[in-house]
Design an enzyme around this catalytic site. Structure first.
Site, PDB file in Angstrom:
ATOM      1  N   ARG A  51     -15.098 -24.795 -36.259  1.00  0.00           N
ATOM      2  CA  ARG A  51     -16.200 -24.619 -35.306  1.00  0.00           C
ATOM      3  C   ARG A  51     -15.667 -23.764 -34.162  1.00  0.00           C
ATOM      4  NH1 ARG A  51     -13.184 -25.949 -31.642  1.00  0.00           N
ATOM      5  NH2 ARG A  51     -14.970 -25.809 -30.265  1.00  0.00           N
ATOM      6  N   GLY A  52     -16.613 -23.320 -33.346  1.00  0.00           N
ATOM      7  CA  GLY A  52     -16.250 -22.371 -32.289  1.00  0.00           C
ATOM      8  C   GLY A  52     -16.695 -20.993 -32.708  1.00  0.00           C
ATOM      9  N   ALA A  53     -17.451 -20.312 -31.851  1.00  0.00           N
ATOM     10  CA  ALA A  53     -18.101 -19.068 -32.273  1.00  0.00           C
ATOM     11  C   ALA A  53     -17.163 -18.056 -32.934  1.00  0.00           C
ATOM     12  CB  ALA A  53     -18.824 -18.457 -31.058  1.00  0.00           C
ATOM     13  N   GLN A 197     -15.329 -32.669 -28.617  1.00  0.00           N
ATOM     14  CA  GLN A 197     -14.411 -31.526 -28.711  1.00  0.00           C
ATOM     15  C   GLN A 197     -13.408 -31.530 -27.538  1.00  0.00           C
ATOM     16  OE1 GLN A 197     -17.741 -31.292 -29.128  1.00  0.00           O
ATOM     17  NE2 GLN A 197     -18.333 -29.586 -30.464  1.00  0.00           N
ATOM     18  N   ASP A 238     -21.272 -19.310 -27.036  1.00  0.00           N
ATOM     19  CA  ASP A 238     -21.663 -19.030 -28.421  1.00  0.00           C
ATOM     20  C   ASP A 238     -22.561 -17.814 -28.504  1.00  0.00           C
ATOM     21  OD1 ASP A 238     -21.077 -22.066 -28.138  1.00  0.00           O
ATOM     22  OD2 ASP A 238     -20.809 -21.573 -30.243  1.00  0.00           O
ATOM     23  N   ASN A 248     -24.162 -22.154 -24.693  1.00  0.00           N
ATOM     24  CA  ASN A 248     -22.892 -22.832 -24.906  1.00  0.00           C
ATOM     25  C   ASN A 248     -23.143 -24.303 -25.184  1.00  0.00           C
ATOM     26  OD1 ASN A 248     -19.976 -22.502 -25.015  1.00  0.00           O
ATOM     27  ND2 ASN A 248     -19.899 -23.799 -23.195  1.00  0.00           N
ATOM     28  N   LYS A 249     -22.066 -25.041 -25.446  1.00  0.00           N
ATOM     29  CA  LYS A 249     -22.191 -26.453 -25.788  1.00  0.00           C
ATOM     30  C   LYS A 249     -23.087 -27.219 -24.822  1.00  0.00           C
ATOM     31  CE  LYS A 249     -20.924 -27.888 -28.610  1.00  0.00           C
ATOM     32  NZ  LYS A 249     -21.770 -27.955 -29.821  1.00  0.00           N
TER      33      LYS A 249
HETATM   34  C1  LIG Z   1     -14.850 -19.974 -28.093  1.00  0.00           C
HETATM   35  S1  LIG Z   1     -16.438 -20.380 -28.580  1.00  0.00           S
HETATM   36  C2  LIG Z   1     -16.348 -22.106 -28.490  1.00  0.00           C
HETATM   37  C3  LIG Z   1     -17.709 -22.701 -28.316  1.00  0.00           C
HETATM   38  O1  LIG Z   1     -18.162 -23.276 -29.548  1.00  0.00           O
HETATM   39  C4  LIG Z   1     -18.390 -24.652 -29.317  1.00  0.00           C
HETATM   40  O2  LIG Z   1     -19.445 -25.158 -30.077  1.00  0.00           O
HETATM   41  P1  LIG Z   1     -19.116 -25.900 -31.478  1.00  0.00           P
HETATM   42  O3  LIG Z   1     -17.909 -26.768 -31.247  1.00  0.00           O
HETATM   43  O4  LIG Z   1     -20.389 -26.685 -31.773  1.00  0.00           O
HETATM   44  O5  LIG Z   1     -18.884 -24.795 -32.494  1.00  0.00           O
HETATM   45  C5  LIG Z   1     -18.705 -24.717 -27.843  1.00  0.00           C
HETATM   46  O6  LIG Z   1     -20.001 -24.239 -27.549  1.00  0.00           O
HETATM   47  C6  LIG Z   1     -17.639 -23.813 -27.313  1.00  0.00           C
HETATM   48  O7  LIG Z   1     -17.807 -23.345 -26.005  1.00  0.00           O
END
Ligand SMILES: CSC[C@H]1O[C@H](OP(=O)(O)O)[C@H](O)[C@@H]1O
Length: 349
Positions: A51-53, A197, A238, A248-249
């Site tokens: 996960r993470g963009a 996270q 994101d 974002n989250k």
């Molecule tokens: C460096 S982008 C990380 C970004 O992604 C996370 O979401 P997820 O864990 O659901 O993929 C979160 O928005 C982070 O800031």
């Protein structure tokens, strides 16, 4: 047999498969999941194994190379038509992070003009996307750190670290660089419900780098700021759109409102692959809703009363007016607006 991989590499290619550090198991378990088909890669993105963009985009790029090898083996003449379904399957894995769509568009452009077996060329393109992301994060880290006054304390949200990118991280990249410059007093991370996270990934990642981290409940953020304990909130993104609005989250928007209320600066660190100039403003960003069951539980155990339902959007949108700085590998956009985003994106083309 699992080889010993670098702790921080969320995505690896090992000749046969896309290997993903299973982030659902961290920090208690450190295991890689081998994905040998596009379907497995798409499922792993959907299930937040990775996960993470940026990490999602890099994973999808390796998934396209995997698909090309499979489709070309099935038919050297029809592989290009047949791979389209695979690209769409990858694109449909998660809606909000623009990096997924950006990476697949780049891979689609690369395969368009290829003759013969496309695999090696597409694998090379995926590796380039991976390495460019790491390079971008290292530059971004320096730019972001340059904004931080020595002795500052910061609060970060979710995980925008090496685990969410090709390496070094975006928000955590700024924190790593500021720490290396000796500028940081305390790093606070909020736990980031429901997927934790912050508590599970950011805390683990920073401690692996011997960076002390203090966890807070999200509900404590207002009091932390009211007590004057932080000077910056630093987050990833994101998707940033043309007017500077930031997806974002979930919980990011409330931190931005609180920061403005308490005179705390708000920084968004993201590579330009996260900037979507095709979308004019934040209201048009697709916000992923995940299974309510993820919110009714904690650590895999149900905690909510039986019968309770849940509303579980996993991103929100922070208006550009609440952002003091967007930091990319190209530099710093202070008090972002449409004109500044356009110059930032257009000036290097
Ligand atoms: C460096 S982008 C990380 C970004 O992604 C996370 O979401 P997820 O864990 O659901 O993929 C979160 O928005 C982070 O800031």
């Amino acid at each position: 047999m699992l080889e010993q991989y670098d702790t921080f590499k969320p995505v690896l290619w090992d000749d046969e498969a896309v290997c993903l550090l299973d982030q659902r198991l961290l920090p208690q378990q450190h295991q890689y999941l081998y994905c040998r088909s596009v379907a497995e890669v798409a499922q792993a993105i959907r299930d937040m194994v990775v996960r993470g963009a940026p990490a999602i985009g890099i994973t999808a790029a390796y998934g396209v190379a995997l698909a090309a090898r499979q489709r070309y083996a099935e038919s050297a003449t029809n592989w290009r038509d047949n791979i389209e379904a695979d690209l769409q399957q990858l694109e449909g894995a998660r809606p909000t992070a623009i990096n997924l769509h950006w990476a697949i568009a780049r891979m689609r452009d690369r395969l368009a003009g290829l003759d013969g077996d496309p695999f090696e060329v597409l694998l090379q393109e995926a590796r380039a996307i991976h390495e460019e992301d790491i390079a971008a994060n290292l530059k971004m880290g320096k730019f972001g750190a340059s904004l931080i006054v020595p002795g500052s304390s910061v609060l970060t949200h979710c995980n925008a670290g090496a685990l969410a990118t090709g390496g070094h991280g975006t928000a955590l990249g700024v924190i790593r660089s500021a720490r290396a410059d000796g500028k940081l007093a305390t790093v606070y991370a909020d736990e980031t419900r429901p997927w934790l996270q912050g508590a599970r990934l950011t805390a683990w990642e920073l401690l692996q780098d011997q960076i002390p981290v203090t966890l807070v409940a999200e509900g404590a953020a207002a009091w932390l700021m009211q007590q004057g304990k932080v000077q910056w909130v630093i987050v990833g993104s994101d998707r940033i759109v043309a007017n500077g609005d930031v997806a974002n989250k979930i919980g990011t928007y409330s931190l931005a409102v609180l920061a403005r209320q308490h005179g705390v600066k708000f920084m968004v660190a993201a590579p330009t692959s996260t900037i979507d100039m095709a979308v004019a403003e934040g209201g048009a960003i697709p916000i992923e809703q995940r299974d309510p069951a993820e919110l009714l539980a904690c650590g895999g155990q149900r905690v909510a009363a039986e019968g309770a339902t849940a509303w579980n959007p996993v991103f929100d949108v922070t208006p550009a007016q609440l952002v003091d700085a967007i930091v990319t590998e190209r530099g710093i956009i202070e008090r972002p607006d449409s004109a500044k985003l356009a110059r930032h994106m257009g000036q290097h083309r």
